[in-house]
Design a protein around this motif. Structure first.
Motif, mmCIF file in Angstrom:
data_model
loop_
_atom_site.group_PDB
_atom_site.id
_atom_site.type_symbol
_atom_site.label_atom_id
_atom_site.label_comp_id
_atom_site.label_asym_id
_atom_site.label_seq_id
_atom_site.Cartn_x
_atom_site.Cartn_y
_atom_site.Cartn_z
ATOM 1 N N LYS A 195 40.411 42.043 39.953
ATOM 2 C CA LYS A 195 39.308 41.086 39.890
ATOM 3 C C LYS A 195 39.790 39.743 40.441
ATOM 4 O O LYS A 195 39.068 39.026 41.100
ATOM 5 C CB LYS A 195 38.867 40.918 38.428
ATOM 6 C CG LYS A 195 37.617 40.055 38.260
ATOM 7 C CD LYS A 195 37.347 39.749 36.782
ATOM 8 C CE LYS A 195 36.975 40.995 36.003
ATOM 9 N NZ LYS A 195 36.708 40.687 34.565
ATOM 10 N N ASP A 196 41.066 39.470 40.155
ATOM 11 C CA ASP A 196 41.704 38.237 40.630
ATOM 12 C C ASP A 196 42.717 38.603 41.713
ATOM 13 O O ASP A 196 43.711 39.287 41.434
ATOM 14 C CB ASP A 196 42.406 37.547 39.450
ATOM 15 C CG ASP A 196 43.154 36.282 39.852
ATOM 16 O OD1 ASP A 196 43.762 35.670 38.958
ATOM 17 O OD2 ASP A 196 43.138 35.921 41.049
ATOM 18 N N ALA A 197 42.476 38.149 42.945
ATOM 19 C CA ALA A 197 43.333 38.507 44.083
ATOM 20 C C ALA A 197 44.773 38.056 43.886
ATOM 21 O O ALA A 197 45.695 38.608 44.493
ATOM 22 C CB ALA A 197 42.765 37.898 45.364
ATOM 23 N N ALA A 198 44.991 37.037 43.027
ATOM 24 C CA ALA A 198 46.350 36.506 42.826
ATOM 25 C C ALA A 198 47.201 37.368 41.882
ATOM 26 O O ALA A 198 48.405 37.150 41.747
ATOM 27 C CB ALA A 198 46.261 35.081 42.283
ATOM 28 N N LEU A 199 46.576 38.358 41.229
ATOM 29 C CA LEU A 199 47.318 39.194 40.275
ATOM 30 C C LEU A 199 48.410 39.979 41.004
ATOM 31 O O LEU A 199 48.164 40.613 42.026
ATOM 32 C CB LEU A 199 46.349 40.170 39.586
ATOM 33 C CG LEU A 199 46.955 41.112 38.536
ATOM 34 C CD1 LEU A 199 47.491 40.333 37.339
ATOM 35 C CD2 LEU A 199 45.919 42.138 38.065
ATOM 36 N N THR A 200 49.639 39.945 40.442
ATOM 37 C CA THR A 200 50.764 40.683 41.035
ATOM 38 C C THR A 200 51.208 41.804 40.103
ATOM 39 O O THR A 200 50.901 41.795 38.898
ATOM 40 C CB THR A 200 51.966 39.756 41.268
ATOM 41 O OG1 THR A 200 52.442 39.290 39.986
ATOM 42 C CG2 THR A 200 51.589 38.562 42.152
ATOM 43 N N LYS A 201 51.953 42.763 40.652
ATOM 44 C CA LYS A 201 52.472 43.867 39.843
ATOM 45 C C LYS A 201 53.406 43.342 38.753
ATOM 46 O O LYS A 201 53.350 43.790 37.604
ATOM 47 C CB LYS A 201 53.220 44.868 40.732
ATOM 48 C CG LYS A 201 52.321 45.671 41.649
ATOM 49 C CD LYS A 201 53.125 46.668 42.462
ATOM 50 C CE LYS A 201 52.247 47.371 43.489
ATOM 51 N NZ LYS A 201 53.014 48.306 44.332
ATOM 52 N N ASP A 202 54.258 42.395 39.120
ATOM 53 C CA ASP A 202 55.207 41.856 38.137
ATOM 54 C C ASP A 202 54.483 41.183 36.973
ATOM 55 O O ASP A 202 54.855 41.349 35.806
ATOM 56 C CB ASP A 202 56.143 40.836 38.807
ATOM 57 C CG ASP A 202 57.174 41.512 39.711
ATOM 58 O OD1 ASP A 202 57.307 42.750 39.607
ATOM 59 O OD2 ASP A 202 57.826 40.817 40.506
ATOM 60 N N ALA A 203 53.445 40.426 37.300
ATOM 61 C CA ALA A 203 52.698 39.726 36.252
ATOM 62 C C ALA A 203 51.997 40.726 35.330
ATOM 63 O O ALA A 203 51.980 40.562 34.108
ATOM 64 C CB ALA A 203 51.676 38.779 36.876
ATOM 65 N N LEU A 204 51.433 41.772 35.919
ATOM 66 C CA LEU A 204 50.728 42.767 35.121
ATOM 67 C C LEU A 204 51.716 43.562 34.260
ATOM 68 O O LEU A 204 51.427 43.884 33.100
ATOM 69 C CB LEU A 204 49.912 43.702 36.024
ATOM 70 C CG LEU A 204 48.972 44.676 35.327
ATOM 71 C CD1 LEU A 204 48.026 43.958 34.362
ATOM 72 C CD2 LEU A 204 48.160 45.471 36.349
ATOM 73 N N GLN A 205 52.896 43.870 34.811
ATOM 74 C CA GLN A 205 53.891 44.607 34.031
ATOM 75 C C GLN A 205 54.384 43.770 32.850
ATOM 76 O O GLN A 205 54.593 44.295 31.756
ATOM 77 C CB GLN A 205 55.062 45.019 34.925
ATOM 78 C CG GLN A 205 54.630 46.113 35.900
ATOM 79 C CD GLN A 205 55.700 47.149 36.160
ATOM 80 O OE1 GLN A 205 56.761 46.807 36.540
ATOM 81 N NE2 GLN A 205 55.390 48.413 36.004
ATOM 82 N N ALA A 206 54.565 42.481 33.096
ATOM 83 C CA ALA A 206 55.000 41.594 32.012
ATOM 84 C C ALA A 206 53.941 41.537 30.908
ATOM 85 O O ALA A 206 54.246 41.543 29.715
ATOM 86 C CB ALA A 206 55.272 40.188 32.554
#
Length: 562
Positions: free
Chosen positions: A508-519
């Motif tokens: 939904k947010d283009a700025a979301l990264t894999k690292d941020a989501l994993q954290a």
């Protein structure tokens, strides 16, 4: 029902056992306390407690629990890894007429809060390493009493002080916590010794344990295990062990390696309670992920029985020092919790000389309901035969029995099967047939000898190192992330854990990264539930009514891997 598989039983194993010989798990335990009084029951970090110690300590703690006003049928959560306090706490809860609620100490606050609220637990016995999680989970629960244990509590002086200093100060394994009004484990024991104990009237139909599982839908539910249910499984398991124990000329007390967590139904029955029943010494391993430490611990003892899951067998077999251990007295290696891979079974046999006998069970069946004969000499690739007292049918989607050799859902009946899901009659109705069989959600086929092979899963459940992970739960939580539009979770093959969680996400947010989501996931899920792989996609495959097609995602990943 024609239990034709009885013809395949090893000589001397009965077709049925009579669980009514003990009115409760407590009666069975108290017989062992007397019978094996001076023998060591559990050993952890070189400190052993005897059956007599478990008797004395648990009676003191049971008296303290009763003094706090906890009455028969009240739920008490036990949140500890494999430490000496666990068997003491369990015996105390049961002897006081209370209901034990096994809790994974690695749960996040969200997961713990659900289990405490759902069970209605009024007391918690927790190791201090996990007390900060409990603090965050208490809001909205019925918890009134908290007992906080520390690693060194039962290790004696000065060892207990040294261990606590190392754990708290050097390794910093105890996050700061605030639990106003809590009681220290040893203080509860001291106080309880001078308190009167009122022996409750406990019968076979009383509830002993709530063993939480995702079942078939992903909402954590308590499998309601009665005293009768657990006694039935213990006596059947004991009978099934006997041919395997005769494989070696064992003398004296035998030992059980307890590296699987006691809060999980497999070790709870196959190590903790079966060890108490048979007078065995349980070697408690608090952290089996420390393979080198585990091997160093095992080197101190003769090893007779080794329950494990595929990942544990595989991890140890790949450690060079493991092969240096003395396996001359290893009589039974029993695998469960997840499929034992043939390559792992072969490697284990080559190193130990003891074949892995695979079994099968669920929280809803108080652990094992099938197992290969314990005197087997080779890997069969099956989950074995139904245990004494157990009936199994293989059903099609309409609930009709299929022909031998054909695949269908494994359905189980017997005294080992739970009463139902705790206070969830609707969920219970979904998994029970009109004639009393529990539908496991696993797909298998039975051959002409009665041996069963797991073929597939009816549901989309993922099994990580023997622990069930349910996509519904993962997706429900991840979907609450503000940067996620849609998501789907599947299991993908993983060399280390059998399966791992893979997450597909539409942002939904283009700025979301894999690292941020994993954290973020690390804050929401205990270790085995966390997605190991994350893939962002522009869209997810769906049916014409909008249901996400997990199978299509799984198939696409398998094609990539091929």
């Amino acid at each position: 029902m024609d239990r034709f598989w009885l013809k395949s039983y090893p000589p001397g194993v009965p077709s049925d056992i009579d669980p009514s010989v003990y009115p409760s798990v407590v009666a069975l335990l108290e017989e062992s306390f007397t019978r094996f009084r001076d023998q060591r029951a559990y050993v952890c970090m070189d400190k052993a407690i005897t059956f007599g110690d478990v008797d004395t300590l648990s009676l003191a703690l049971a008296s303290w629990l009763q003094d706090k006003g906890l009455r028969k049928g009240t739920r008490v959560a036990i949140m500890m890894p494999n430490v000496l306090q666990y068997p003491v706490a369990l015996a105390a809860v049961l002897r006081a007429g209370l209901i034990a609620v096994n809790v994974n100490p690695l749960y996040t606050a969200r997961e713990l809060a659900h289990q405490l609220k759902d069970s209605g637990a009024e007391a918690v016995i927790v190791l201090e390493n996990f007390a900060s999680t409990l603090q965050k989970a208490l809001d909205g629960t019925a918890v009134k009493h908290i007992v906080v244990a520390s690693m060194g509590d039962l290790l004696g002086f000065p060892k207990g002080l040294i261990v606590n200093f190392v754990v708290r100060t050097m390794r910093k394994m105890v996050p700061a916590f605030s639990l106003p009004g809590h009681t220290k484990f040893n203080d509860a024991l001291s106080a309880g010794r001078s308190m009167a104990f009122a022996r409750p009237d406990i019968g076979p139909g009383d509830v002993a344990v709530l063993q939480y599982t995702g079942g078939t839908t992903g909402i954590a539910k308590g499998a309601t295990l009665l005293h009768h249910t657990i006694v039935a499984n213990l006596l059947a398991s004991e009978a099934w062990m006997q041919p395997g124990l005769k494989r070696k000329n064992l003398t004296g007390q035998f030992t059980i390696v307890c590296a699987l967590p006691l809060y999980h139904v497999f070790a709870f029955i196959a190590c903790g309670l079966l060890g108490m029943r048979t007078g065995a010494l349980n070697i408690l391993i608090p952290n089996p992920r420390d393979m080198k430490g585990t091997i160093a611990e095992l080197a101190k003892y003769k090893i007779n029985i080794f329950p494990g899951v595929n990942t544990l067998f595989n991890g140890l077999a790949n450690q060079p020092d493991f092969a240096k251990l003395d396996f001359s007295q290893l009589a039974i290696s029993n695998g469960g919790g997840m499929a034992v891979q043939e390559a792992v079974a072969k490697k284990w046999l080559a190193i130990t000389g003891c074949p892995i006998v695979e079994g099968y069970g669920l929280s809803e069946t108080s652990a094992g309901v099938t197992c290969n004969p314990t005197d087997s000499e080779e890997y069969t690739g099956t989950i074995g035969l139904p245990l004494p007292n157990v009936e199994i049918k293989i059903l099609d989607d309409h609930g009709k029995e299929v022909a031998l050799g054909e695949a269908g859902e494994i359905a189980i009946k017997g005294p080992q099967v739970m009463q139902g899901y705790w206070q969830r009659p609707d969920e219970t109705a979904l998994v029970m047939t009109p004639d009393g069989f529990f539908k496991s959600g696993d797909v298998g086929a039975m051959d002409v000898r009665g041996y069963i092979k797991i073929v597939d899963r009816k549901k989309d459940m993922i099994v990580v190192s023997g622990f069930k992970v349910f996509p519904n739960e993962i997706e429900g939580v991840v979907a609450s992330h503000p940067g996620v539009l849609e998501c789907a979770a599947i299991g993908v093959p993983d060399a280390g854990s059998g399966e791992a969680v893979m997450l597909f996400v539409v942002k939904k947010d283009a700025a979301l990264t894999k690292d941020a989501l994993q954290a973020w996931c690390a804050q929401q899920f205990t270790g085995y539930k966390r997605p190991k792989y994350i893939e962002f996609r522009d869209e997810l495959p769906k049916t014409n009514v909008g249901k996400i097609l997990r199978r299509e995602l799984r198939d696409s990943m398998l094609k990539k891997a091929a």
